[in-house]
Design an enzyme around this catalytic site. Sequence first.
Site, PDB file in Angstrom:
ATOM      1  N   HIS A 325      35.260  74.753  31.152  1.00 23.42           N
ATOM      2  CA  HIS A 325      36.441  74.913  32.013  1.00 23.42           C
ATOM      3  C   HIS A 325      37.426  75.925  31.427  1.00 23.42           C
ATOM      4  CE1 HIS A 325      39.070  72.646  29.277  1.00 23.42           C
ATOM      5  NE2 HIS A 325      38.131  71.709  29.190  1.00 23.42           N
ATOM      6  N   CYS A 343      34.978  69.535  25.176  1.00 23.66           N
ATOM      7  CA  CYS A 343      34.605  70.467  26.241  1.00 23.66           C
ATOM      8  C   CYS A 343      34.429  71.871  25.687  1.00 23.66           C
ATOM      9  CB  CYS A 343      35.664  70.470  27.338  1.00 23.66           C
ATOM     10  SG  CYS A 343      35.725  68.951  28.309  1.00 23.66           S
TER      11      CYS A 343
END
Length: 418
Positions: A325, A343
């Site tokens: 992301h 992440c």
Amino acid sequence: MSHTPHTVAGCTLLAIALAAGVTSCGSDGNPLSADPYDAADQIAFNGPAGNGGKADPDKPLEVTTDGSDGRITDVTAKDAAGRYVAGELSADGTRWHSTSPLAANARYTVRVSTEDEDGAPGRKVLTFHTSKPTTKKHLTVEFGPKAGTYGVGQPITAELNRPVQDRKQRAIVERALKVDSTPAVEGTWHWVDDKELHYRPKEYWPTHATIRARSNLEGVKISDRLWGGKVKPLKITTGDQVIAVTDAASHQLTLYRNGEEVRSIPVTTGKPGFETRNGVKVVLAKEYFVRMRGTSIGIAEGSADSYDLPVYYATRVTWSGEYVHAAPWSVGSQGYANVSHGCTGMSTANAEWFFDNVREGDIVKVINSYGNTMEPFGNGFGDWNLTWKNWRSGSALVGGTPDGPKPQDAARLRPAAV
């Protein structure tokens, strides 16, 4: 000796285990004649006489001969839907019996071939119907994902409405669940648990392939009180082969399309204590906006690691919350250090490009991280992290037991992180 669905029977004294009545026949002519003689007088059918009555689908189909004047050479049995009955023929050609269950409420055609002691061929075609199941319990299957176009890493899933634990019953179910692809590839089912199976090929699916999943379970007995129900088939296609490789040591994500490098992107991955999982993951979804909070992964509000952030262009790769992301707050570390909570973060522009260039089923592979290897099941599609040998061991038709965590273990996995 084991036989294929196109099985063997012969021209001699035959008894098909669905009726009574044994007679005999002879070649009655030149044994070298090209036209087979009628073997009716050699056949005994252990089911309903003539075309009346119904056969019990719980009882196996059987063809026998006393061997006095010939042997069985071929038996082929199939129902009106084109489903063949598998069977075995004895070495001496005196007995053939079915090894797969008959369907209930179905019409069967049995073609029996024989050979007399002079080598002359005999033939007989029999038909019979099976009775309706007496149980109201049905096993149904829902194939996944939904129809559409996916990446080459997308497994086919089969969700059962009832648990199946017995290995023999699993084999009946698995044998009836068919997956075909064009181009054709080698693949098999793997039992994730009592109610879920995944199907994948040995390697990734071919590009621009058509994959169809269907079931032959309808009307088939699985256990004394469980029968196969009607199942909706599935068709999906694959696009290009897209593989994104994230190197946690060099802090770079490189996207390959059909084997060609397209773009290399500076990234940051999980810092110590929050290391990104190694191994192969499959894109599960694309979410333009996600609100990520540290409390969702057990970080106390107000602590040094606490966060509450709006996240854009989020490509999900685990159900517990691992994404690729946009992370504008860590641009200074991207390409140089790992500072995330698990992440893979990149600039907003790069995240938007990545978001636009991947689809569900594409491969995201992480290497050189200190994190654990992606779970095979329960947290997304980690199916490709099993060796082909271990994958096949999860098939009820091949042997062995599933390898790796069960879906219920997912409750213990970390949820969303940034």
